[in-house]
Design a protein around this motif. Structure first.
Motif, PDB file in Angstrom:
ATOM      1  N   PRO A  73       0.834  -1.207   0.000  1.00 53.10           N
ATOM      2  CA  PRO A  73       0.000   0.000   0.000  1.00 53.10           C
ATOM      3  C   PRO A  73       0.871   1.261   0.000  1.00 53.10           C
ATOM      4  CG  PRO A  73      -0.793  -1.577   1.617  1.00 53.10           C
ATOM      5  CD  PRO A  73       0.498  -2.104   1.121  1.00 53.10           C
ATOM      6  N   GLY A  74       0.503   2.190  -0.902  1.00 59.06           N
ATOM      7  CA  GLY A  74       1.219   3.457  -0.973  1.00 59.06           C
ATOM      8  C   GLY A  74       2.309   3.483  -2.021  1.00 59.06           C
ATOM      9  N   ILE A  75       2.659   2.327  -2.587  1.00 59.70           N
ATOM     10  CA  ILE A  75       3.689   2.288  -3.622  1.00 59.70           C
ATOM     11  C   ILE A  75       3.074   2.719  -4.945  1.00 59.70           C
ATOM     12  CG2 ILE A  75       5.119   0.743  -5.026  1.00 59.70           C
ATOM     13  CD1 ILE A  75       6.444   1.353  -2.470  1.00 59.70           C
ATOM     14  N   GLU A  76       3.730   3.652  -5.632  1.00 57.84           N
ATOM     15  CA  GLU A  76       3.226   4.147  -6.919  1.00 57.84           C
ATOM     16  C   GLU A  76       3.896   3.406  -8.061  1.00 57.84           C
ATOM     17  OE1 GLU A  76       3.787   8.310  -7.107  1.00 57.84           O
ATOM     18  OE2 GLU A  76       2.552   8.764  -5.333  1.00 57.84           O
ATOM     19  N   LEU A  77       3.117   3.219  -9.148  1.00 63.00           N
ATOM     20  CA  LEU A  77       3.618   2.532 -10.333  1.00 63.00           C
ATOM     21  C   LEU A  77       3.711   3.515 -11.488  1.00 63.00           C
ATOM     22  CD1 LEU A  77       1.398  -0.698 -10.136  1.00 63.00           C
ATOM     23  CD2 LEU A  77       3.632  -0.291  -9.085  1.00 63.00           C
ATOM     24  N   ASP A  78       4.609   3.249 -12.440  1.00 59.45           N
ATOM     25  CA  ASP A  78       4.693   4.116 -13.622  1.00 59.45           C
ATOM     26  C   ASP A  78       3.662   3.690 -14.646  1.00 59.45           C
ATOM     27  OD1 ASP A  78       5.667   1.817 -14.761  1.00 59.45           O
ATOM     28  OD2 ASP A  78       7.767   2.473 -14.783  1.00 59.45           O
ATOM     29  N   ALA A 125       3.924   1.982 -17.215  1.00 56.34           N
ATOM     30  CA  ALA A 125       4.046   0.595 -17.668  1.00 56.34           C
ATOM     31  C   ALA A 125       3.684  -0.390 -16.562  1.00 56.34           C
ATOM     32  CB  ALA A 125       5.471   0.328 -18.156  1.00 56.34           C
ATOM     33  N   GLY A 126       3.245   0.118 -15.435  1.00 57.30           N
ATOM     34  CA  GLY A 126       2.860  -0.752 -14.331  1.00 57.30           C
ATOM     35  C   GLY A 126       4.021  -1.240 -13.500  1.00 57.30           C
ATOM     36  N   GLN A 127       5.205  -0.620 -13.691  1.00 57.23           N
ATOM     37  CA  GLN A 127       6.380  -1.009 -12.926  1.00 57.23           C
ATOM     38  C   GLN A 127       6.536  -0.114 -11.700  1.00 57.23           C
ATOM     39  OE1 GLN A 127       8.283  -3.716 -13.787  1.00 57.23           O
ATOM     40  NE2 GLN A 127       6.687  -4.013 -15.354  1.00 57.23           N
ATOM     41  N   VAL A 128       7.143  -0.691 -10.673  1.00 53.40           N
ATOM     42  CA  VAL A 128       7.364   0.078  -9.440  1.00 53.40           C
ATOM     43  C   VAL A 128       8.414   1.143  -9.689  1.00 53.40           C
ATOM     44  CG1 VAL A 128       8.144  -0.047  -7.044  1.00 53.40           C
ATOM     45  CG2 VAL A 128       6.780  -1.912  -8.020  1.00 53.40           C
ATOM     46  N   GLN A 129       8.054   2.381  -9.341  1.00 47.67           N
ATOM     47  CA  GLN A 129       9.036   3.459  -9.443  1.00 47.67           C
ATOM     48  C   GLN A 129      10.110   3.281  -8.359  1.00 47.67           C
ATOM     49  OE1 GLN A 129       7.098   7.264  -9.497  1.00 47.67           O
ATOM     50  NE2 GLN A 129       5.742   6.723 -11.203  1.00 47.67           N
ATOM     51  N   ASP A 130      11.143   4.121  -8.413  1.00 45.66           N
ATOM     52  CA  ASP A 130      12.262   4.006  -7.476  1.00 45.66           C
ATOM     53  C   ASP A 130      11.752   3.962  -6.033  1.00 45.66           C
ATOM     54  OD1 ASP A 130      14.614   4.023  -6.127  1.00 45.66           O
ATOM     55  OD2 ASP A 130      15.412   5.855  -7.025  1.00 45.66           O
ATOM     56  N   VAL A 131      12.064   2.831  -5.362  1.00 44.40           N
ATOM     57  CA  VAL A 131      11.590   2.654  -3.994  1.00 44.40           C
ATOM     58  C   VAL A 131      12.203   3.694  -3.056  1.00 44.40           C
ATOM     59  CG1 VAL A 131      11.545   1.056  -2.040  1.00 44.40           C
ATOM     60  CG2 VAL A 131      11.190   0.198  -4.348  1.00 44.40           C
ATOM     61  N   ALA A 132      13.440   4.109  -3.360  1.00 44.03           N
ATOM     62  CA  ALA A 132      14.101   5.091  -2.496  1.00 44.03           C
ATOM     63  C   ALA A 132      13.324   6.396  -2.429  1.00 44.03           C
ATOM     64  CB  ALA A 132      15.525   5.345  -2.985  1.00 44.03           C
ATOM     65  N   ASP A 133      12.565   6.691  -3.484  1.00 41.53           N
ATOM     66  CA  ASP A 133      11.762   7.913  -3.487  1.00 41.53           C
ATOM     67  C   ASP A 133      10.405   7.696  -2.817  1.00 41.53           C
ATOM     68  OD1 ASP A 133      13.766   9.256  -4.838  1.00 41.53           O
ATOM     69  OD2 ASP A 133      12.974   8.704  -6.814  1.00 41.53           O
ATOM     70  N   GLN A 134      10.111   6.454  -2.429  1.00 37.93           N
ATOM     71  CA  GLN A 134       8.827   6.142  -1.792  1.00 37.93           C
ATOM     72  C   GLN A 134       9.054   5.461  -0.437  1.00 37.93           C
ATOM     73  OE1 GLN A 134       5.766   4.701  -4.721  1.00 37.93           O
ATOM     74  NE2 GLN A 134       7.571   4.227  -5.970  1.00 37.93           N
ATOM     75  N   SER A 135      10.059   5.952   0.272  1.00 36.17           N
ATOM     76  CA  SER A 135      10.470   5.307   1.520  1.00 36.17           C
ATOM     77  C   SER A 135       9.347   5.298   2.555  1.00 36.17           C
ATOM     78  CB  SER A 135      11.702   6.003   2.091  1.00 36.17           C
ATOM     79  OG  SER A 135      11.432   7.382   2.335  1.00 36.17           O
ATOM     80  N   ASP A 136       8.464   6.310   2.530  1.00 41.36           N
ATOM     81  CA  ASP A 136       7.401   6.376   3.536  1.00 41.36           C
ATOM     82  C   ASP A 136       6.476   5.161   3.475  1.00 41.36           C
ATOM     83  OD1 ASP A 136       8.422   8.730   4.406  1.00 41.36           O
ATOM     84  OD2 ASP A 136       6.984  10.015   3.375  1.00 41.36           O
ATOM     85  N   ALA A 137       6.337   4.584   2.280  1.00 44.71           N
ATOM     86  CA  ALA A 137       5.443   3.425   2.147  1.00 44.71           C
ATOM     87  C   ALA A 137       6.049   2.179   2.772  1.00 44.71           C
ATOM     88  CB  ALA A 137       5.142   3.174   0.661  1.00 44.71           C
ATOM     89  N   ILE A 138       7.354   2.130   2.850  1.00 47.75           N
ATOM     90  CA  ILE A 138       8.045   0.949   3.397  1.00 47.75           C
ATOM     91  C   ILE A 138       8.422   1.163   4.855  1.00 47.75           C
ATOM     92  CG2 ILE A 138      10.039  -0.579   3.143  1.00 47.75           C
ATOM     93  CD1 ILE A 138       8.133  -0.809   0.818  1.00 47.75           C
ATOM     94  N   GLU A 139       8.987   2.328   5.141  1.00 50.76           N
ATOM     95  CA  GLU A 139       9.580   2.577   6.462  1.00 50.76           C
ATOM     96  C   GLU A 139       8.526   3.109   7.441  1.00 50.76           C
ATOM     97  OE1 GLU A 139      14.232   3.469   5.226  1.00 50.76           O
ATOM     98  OE2 GLU A 139      12.857   5.162   5.323  1.00 50.76           O
ATOM     99  N   ARG A 140       7.661   2.259   7.838  1.00 46.90           N
ATOM    100  CA  ARG A 140       6.649   2.584   8.844  1.00 46.90           C
ATOM    101  C   ARG A 140       6.178   1.279   9.484  1.00 46.90           C
ATOM    102  NH1 ARG A 140       1.529   1.574   6.804  1.00 46.90           N
ATOM    103  NH2 ARG A 140       1.402   1.291   4.531  1.00 46.90           N
ATOM    104  N   ASP A 141       5.570   1.431  10.658  1.00 47.47           N
ATOM    105  CA  ASP A 141       5.024   0.263  11.346  1.00 47.47           C
ATOM    106  C   ASP A 141       6.074  -0.829  11.578  1.00 47.47           C
ATOM    107  OD1 ASP A 141       2.956  -1.018  12.659  1.00 47.47           O
ATOM    108  OD2 ASP A 141       2.340  -2.138  10.878  1.00 47.47           O
TER     109      ASP A 141
END
Length: 983
Positions: free
Chosen positions: A562-567, A569-585
């Motif tokens: 949840p919270g991860i954005e796709l481009d 083409a349906g691919q995951v964009q750079d995870v480092a730019d979406q750290s809030d979606a991973i680094e919680r809880d």
């Protein structure tokens, strides 16, 4: 210095040229250096700047020509005196050969022997010096051969020498920085700066300007020449090249730092000058006395007077002293080399024995320079890990010292903590097996990260993670202070798990749950307070802390988080730019305490040094808390004085306050190279003989300025090794203490053979002096004789000094440890190698030696003071030859008896009489040589001798033994006086 490089720096900082680049913004730096950070310099502009500022190269001193090094071996007052004596003797030989060829010697034996000995001494010193010197400049080796720079909008590789101010360096992991530069971009960038600042762990870098100019170790937006990239990438604008870099400033300090002579060298210089002055005064007095009492009626009288001056010079100068001292020190060097101490300057052996202060760098010298996890703290408790360094060998122990039982909650939590830390990791631990089958463990990457991997290997914490593979990473940055890695469990469900490590207080903010006793529960404020309390406790004990947390993502693909954005083409964009979606809880599992541990053997060595009156001082660029903790652990300071003075505090002190501080404080932290040099100078001003150890470039100026500089052989930089007088092959502080012991033993032995040689030479001088003045009374010259008749020939004195003296003196130089040398305080700088009591001993023995020699000569002549033997027969010239042979032989045996007496200033010669077999071998050799020179016809001609009868040999030995008897009586009086003082 050579003129290889007029390199300089272009100060950055906009309109104010004095503003340091570290406090200026990136745009201001670029503007001041006239460079576009996006395209770099043009090739033409780089060439122009290279021509203007010169190569990016550190200057080095030109090598001393070999012929000059050889001639420097003759730079000694005693050598000058002997050369003058040689010249006088040669002139006298030519004059005598021209005026009286029938009686002139076939060859100038005196001159030949003196010149041969001087050449042998010079060759020995030259060879030893060549062995000790390196052929190339070490500072030049520190720069990388090639560097990546941005030019004409492209990344190109150029020779490091061609890097110019304004170049944009492109930095990657493993690179060596080519010049001082201001960072303009940094991604997870960390640099190892231990060689420059003494900081034991890599420094995280960032690009923001600093609020003020700070110490080198705290300039986080600057990179420096000679340091290395351990992690990440970046770009930086070059602000200084060549000698204008921080490395270049240290090179300048080295060039300006004078290497002091050792105490032994100073003492030998003083003895040489004193002997030279004394013999000149004595020669002038004797010649003037003869001129007044007898007058010089013929040229032969003048020649005889000159030859007398030569005889006095030869008698006063212990020609073999330099060679014997060199050999004794060289033997000591060989013994030290077997214990991993490589001495470059021979005289430094004795200096170590005199050391009163050992100033030591911390990182790599007192510590292992290998970051080690020592403790793991979890919700249930904490465990301590044994083993140091990168070898994954150790055990887990509880706080009470008991072994942690397998399967207990605290053990499970510790294993989970270490496993998470090892998986959220970019370091690597490699095993290198040597030809002998031994293992060497190599750290690849950030030492702090690798320390967690080592701890995980010790506890088998990686076993539960064997089926996991990395999917994505959110890298560590100095702003984020944490790193997160996403793993997929390929061996089972294929589910993703995020593992993270970082600064505990930062990571704790992302945690909503805690792993406690095998259960996961919500984290409470009390839990957070306990963690914060542990962070404070570990930090106060100088531990670097890392927190660990994880989060099961409960999905099989990042796209499902949840919270991860796709481009598009349906691919995951750079995870480092979406750290809030991973680094919680996150689930908090625990944290580790990491430290560069002290060497286990150093504490005992520090204690031994203290027992010997040698103070240990720690000087480091590391954090004050870390320095104070390590110093306390090693016994350098006690807990009551557990304090480190920083470089900033030292800067605020005047000279008087600075000297007071160095007298009282033994731990210094966050210091720059100039602080180390100033501390050494201050300690020397207080009368200390200072040994300075170090491994990094930052230590080199102080290492060179100290009375004895000691470099680390394994971790030490080449420049430090070049500056040092001694190198530790094993980087072990304990080796220094062993070298101090060896130095003290060598010093005792040096005093023994100095007492022996100088008392023997004083005896020779008195023999010649009084023999000339009393020549008529003793019957050396007959009534009606003209000119000066010397009691002993110069060549006979040379024989005594060079052959019969040398072997016993060398034997004394290899005496073992007689007393507990580490139980006494070090020598003070005001203490002389040859003190007043020793001079009194030397003069007393010299007088006895001269007396028995002249008595023996008198007994062999008619019309003497002690006998009137007319039954000898032969001409007066033959009687003079016999008397000289008797005096010559008595003097040789008197010196051999003196060798037995000189082993101690106060103890009887009969105590341990046969303990030194080498001395008895030397006495036997000298006796055999004397028998040969007295009985072999060819040597009779060269040395002016003749064979002796059995009775005459007994007379010689009996008279010579009076020296030993007189010495024993003299020592008996000294011991009685000492006993009276004690009572």
């Amino acid at each position: 210095m050579t003129d290889a490089s007029p390199s300089t720096s272009i100060p950055s900082g906009g309109p104010n040229p004095d503003v340091d680049p570290s406090v200026a913004g990136v745009d201001d730096v670029a503007k001041a250096l006239n460079v576009d950070p996006d395209t770099g310099l043009s090739s033409d502009e780089a060439a122009r700047r290279l021509e203007k500022f010169g190569p990016n190269r550190l200057k080095s001193k030109p090598p001393v020509p070999k012929w000059k090094k050889f001639l420097l071996q003759f730079k000694d007052p005693l050598v000058y005196l002997l050369l003058a004596a040689t010249a006088i003797s040669l002139v006298a030989w030519f004059v005598e050969r021209a005026t009286n060829p029938a009686e002139a010697e076939a060859a100038p034996f005196d001159c030949i022997v003196i010149v041969v000995i001087l050449l042998l001494n010079a060759i020995l010193g030259y060879v030893q010096e060549n062995r000790a010197e390196a052929a190339v400049s070490a500072l030049s080796k520190l720069t990388a051969p090639h560097s990546m720079v941005l030019r004409d909008g492209k990344v190109v590789e150029v020779a490091t020498d061609d890097v110019v101010p304004g170049d944009v360096l492109v930095i990657g992991e493993g690179d060596t920085i080519a010049a001082d530069a201001r960072l303009i971009a940094a991604a997870s960038l960390r640099l190892g700066e231990a060689s420059l600042t003494g900081e034991s762990v890599p420094v995280a870098k960032q690009t923001a300007p600093l609020d003020s100019v700070k110490a080198l170790g705290d300039r986080t937006n600057m990179v420096f020449n000679g340091t290395s990239v351990t992690q990440g990438t970046g770009r930086a604008i070059v602000t200084s090249t060549g000698m204008a870099t921080q490395m270049g400033k240290i090179a300048d300090m080295l060039d300006d730092t004078k290497q002091e002579k050792t105490p032994l060298e100073k003492e030998m210089d003083g003895v040489s000058k004193m002997l030279g002055i004394a013999v000149c005064v004595i020669a002038v007095v004797v010649i003037l006395t003869l001129a007044i009492t007898e007058g010089f009626g013929t040229p032969q009288d003048a020649i005889d007077s000159l030859l007398l001056a030569v005889s006095l010079a030869v008698a006063a100068v212990p020609e073999g002293l330099a060679a014997i001292l060199t050999v004794v020190l060289a033997l000591g060097v060989q013994r030290m080399a077997k214990h991993n101490a490589i001495v470059k300057r021979l005289s430094s052996v004795e200096t170590l024995g005199s050391a009163s202060v050992i100033c030591s760098d911390k990182t790599g010298t007192l510590t292992r320079n290998q970051m080690t996890v020592e403790t793991v703290v979890t919700a249930t408790g904490h465990v301590n890990l044994t083993g140091t360094g990168y070898a994954p060998v150790g055990q887990a122990w509880g706080p009470d010292g008991s072994e942690v039982r397998h399967g207990t909650p605290v053990e499970s939590e510790a294993i989970l903590t270490l496993g998470v830390g090892a998986m959220a990791n970019n370091g690597e631990l490699r095993e290198q097996r040597g030809a002998d089958g031994t293992s060497q463990w190599e750290c690849i990457g950030d030492p702090t990260e690798v320390s967690v991997i080592v701890a995980a290997r010790k506890t088998n914490a990686l076993r539960p993670w064997q089926g996991f593979e990395r999917v994505a990473e959110i890298p560590f940055t100095s702003e984020r202070k944490k790193q997160t890695v996403v793993l997929v469990d390929k061996s089972a469900s294929g589910m993703l798990t995020a593992v993270a490590k970082g600064a505990p207080d930062v990571l704790l903010e992302q945690c909503t749950r805690i792993y406690d006793g095998g259960q996961i529960r919500p984290i409470t404020d009390a839990d957070r307070d306990r963690v914060q309390s542990k962070i404070t406790q570990l930090s106060s004990n100088a531990y670097r802390t890392l927190g660990m947390a994880y989060r099961p993502l409960e999905v099989t693909s990042l796209a499902q988080v949840p919270g991860i954005e796709l481009d598009a083409a349906g691919q995951v964009q750079d995870v480092a730019d979406q750290s809030d979606a991973i680094e919680r809880d996150f689930i908090w599992v625990g944290m580790v305490g990491i430290i560069d541990p002290p060497r286990t053997e150093v504490r005992d060595s520090v204690a031994q040094a203290h027992r010997a009156g040698v103070r240990t001082v720690m000087i480091t660029g590391d954090h004050p808390l870390t320095a104070a903790r390590i110093a306390s652990d090693l016994g350098i300071v006690d807990d009551e004085h557990r304090r480190a003075v920083t470089g900033d505090e030292l800067d605020a002190m005047d000279d008087a306050e600075f000297d007071k501080t160095t007298r009282d404080v033994s731990v210094y932290a966050r210091v720059a190279p100039e602080h180390k040099l100033r501390i050494v100078d201050s300690l020397q001003r207080q009368g200390n003989i200072v040994a300075m150890t170090g491994d990094g470039v930052n230590d080199a100026p102080a290492v060179k300025a100290a009375d004895i500089g000691v470099a680390m052989g394994i971790t030490g930089t080449e420049v430090t090794k070049e500056s040092a007088a001694m190198i530790l092959a094993d980087d072990n502080f304990s080796t220094i203490v062993a070298a101090v012991r060896e130095g003290r033993v060598i010093f005792d032995n040096i005093r023994k053979f100095l007492r022996y040689l100088l008392s023997s030479n004083v005896g020779e001088v008195f023999t010649v002096f009084f023999g000339v003045l009393l020549t008529g009374v003793l019957g050396i010259s007959a009534a009606g004789d003209s000119g000066v008749t010397v009691p002993l020939l110069a060549v006979q004195l040379l024989w005594i000094n060079l052959l019969t003296d040398a072997a016993p003196a060398l034997a004394m130089g290899v005496d073992g440890e007689v007393d507990d040398v580490m139980a006494r305080k070090p020598r003070r700088t005001t203490d002389r190698v040859i003190n007043g009591a020793m001079w009194a001993d030397i003069v007393f023995i010299g007088i006895i030696m001269a007396a028995v020699t002249l008595i023996g000569m008198d007994m062999a002549l008619p019309g003497g003071l002690f006998s009137d033997r007319h039954d000898l027969g032969g001409s007066h010239e033959e009687q003079i030859v016999l008397a000289r042979t008797m005096g010559f032989t008595i003097l040789v045996f008197a010196q051999l008896f003196n060798a037995l007496a000189s082993r101690s200033a106060t103890a009887s010669a009969f105590k341990g009489l046969f303990s030194n077999v080498w001395l008895w071998a030397a006495i036997a050799l000298s006796t055999a040589l004397q028998v040969v020179v007295v009985n072999v016809p060819a040597l009779n001609v060269a040395f002016g001798t003749m064979p002796l009868t059995g009775r005459q040999w007994l007379e010689c030995v009996g008279l010579a033994a009076c020296v030993l008897v007189a010495s024993e009586l003299y020592k008996l009086v000294l011991r009685a006086v000492a006993a009276a003082k004690r009572t």
